[in-house]
Design a protein around this motif. Sequence first.
Motif, PDB file in Angstrom:
ATOM      1  N   LEU A  78      49.084 -21.258 -12.648  1.00 27.06           N
ATOM      2  CA  LEU A  78      47.652 -21.506 -12.458  1.00 27.06           C
ATOM      3  C   LEU A  78      47.077 -20.518 -11.445  1.00 27.06           C
ATOM      4  CD1 LEU A  78      47.530 -25.411 -12.414  1.00 27.06           C
ATOM      5  CD2 LEU A  78      46.542 -23.906 -14.151  1.00 27.06           C
ATOM      6  N   ARG A  79      47.814 -20.281 -10.380  1.00 25.96           N
ATOM      7  CA  ARG A  79      47.372 -19.336  -9.339  1.00 25.96           C
ATOM      8  C   ARG A  79      47.214 -17.935  -9.935  1.00 25.96           C
ATOM      9  NH1 ARG A  79      51.389 -20.099  -6.090  1.00 25.96           N
ATOM     10  NH2 ARG A  79      50.500 -22.003  -5.272  1.00 25.96           N
ATOM     11  N   SER A  80      48.164 -17.523 -10.750  1.00 18.59           N
ATOM     12  CA  SER A  80      48.079 -16.205 -11.396  1.00 18.59           C
ATOM     13  C   SER A  80      46.870 -16.127 -12.320  1.00 18.59           C
ATOM     14  CB  SER A  80      49.352 -15.930 -12.196  1.00 18.59           C
ATOM     15  OG  SER A  80      50.464 -15.849 -11.357  1.00 18.59           O
ATOM     16  N   SER A  81      46.591 -17.224 -13.017  1.00 18.94           N
ATOM     17  CA  SER A  81      45.434 -17.266 -13.914  1.00 18.94           C
ATOM     18  C   SER A  81      44.137 -17.112 -13.131  1.00 18.94           C
ATOM     19  CB  SER A  81      45.419 -18.587 -14.687  1.00 18.94           C
ATOM     20  OG  SER A  81      46.572 -18.702 -15.489  1.00 18.94           O
ATOM     21  N   VAL A  82      44.060 -17.762 -11.975  1.00 20.26           N
ATOM     22  CA  VAL A  82      42.863 -17.661 -11.134  1.00 20.26           C
ATOM     23  C   VAL A  82      42.700 -16.225 -10.636  1.00 20.26           C
ATOM     24  CG1 VAL A  82      41.866 -18.379  -8.929  1.00 20.26           C
ATOM     25  CG2 VAL A  82      42.780 -20.086 -10.494  1.00 20.26           C
ATOM     26  N   GLU A  83      43.793 -15.577 -10.242  1.00 18.64           N
ATOM     27  CA  GLU A  83      43.717 -14.186  -9.780  1.00 18.64           C
ATOM     28  C   GLU A  83      43.192 -13.275 -10.885  1.00 18.64           C
ATOM     29  OE1 GLU A  83      47.636 -13.261  -8.368  1.00 18.64           O
ATOM     30  OE2 GLU A  83      47.391 -14.438  -6.545  1.00 18.64           O
ATOM     31  N   LEU A  84      43.684 -13.466 -12.106  1.00 19.76           N
ATOM     32  CA  LEU A  84      43.202 -12.659 -13.233  1.00 19.76           C
ATOM     33  C   LEU A  84      41.712 -12.884 -13.459  1.00 19.76           C
ATOM     34  CD1 LEU A  84      46.091 -13.177 -15.822  1.00 19.76           C
ATOM     35  CD2 LEU A  84      45.471 -11.036 -14.684  1.00 19.76           C
ATOM     36  N   ALA A 123      46.005 -28.450 -20.879  1.00 18.86           N
ATOM     37  CA  ALA A 123      44.933 -27.517 -20.547  1.00 18.86           C
ATOM     38  C   ALA A 123      44.305 -27.961 -19.225  1.00 18.86           C
ATOM     39  CB  ALA A 123      43.877 -27.497 -21.650  1.00 18.86           C
ATOM     40  N   PHE A 124      43.729 -27.001 -18.537  1.00 22.06           N
ATOM     41  CA  PHE A 124      43.082 -27.258 -17.251  1.00 22.06           C
ATOM     42  C   PHE A 124      41.767 -26.489 -17.215  1.00 22.06           C
ATOM     43  CE2 PHE A 124      47.648 -27.310 -16.722  1.00 22.06           C
ATOM     44  CZ  PHE A 124      47.873 -28.519 -16.080  1.00 22.06           C
TER      45      PHE A 124
END
Length: 131
Positions: free
Chosen positions: A74-80, A97-98
Amino acid sequence: MIERLTGQGIPVEAQARPKNVDTQAGTFGELLRQRMETVGTAPQAAPAIEFSKHAQQRAEQRGIEMNDELLDRLRSSVELAQEKGVKNILVFDASRAFIVNVPQSRVVTAISQDEMQNNIFTNIDGAVLLK
């Protein structure tokens, strides 16, 4: 009165100066230049992922297990998403899903596989597939 406005006729030593100003610190321009040189040199910490109370309740109700691996993903997704300037994303895989508010790095809700079927996701401007 003119002398007070223009400062003419007042010796430099008699002009008021703030007592807490450190004259050894340098000028504003020098301080700004120094600060700008150091910006970006410190390692940036990855944004911490937070869950809203609603998202925590939904994850528990829907049997979505939270673990360190999922939080890292999730953290990586936010960074992207931050790199792309996205504000709200749908982060998903085949089983869950979130909805995540990117600027706050906050999971807004959690959705199970059953609820993803025949569901329309609104108020998002990006999607990230969990790897």
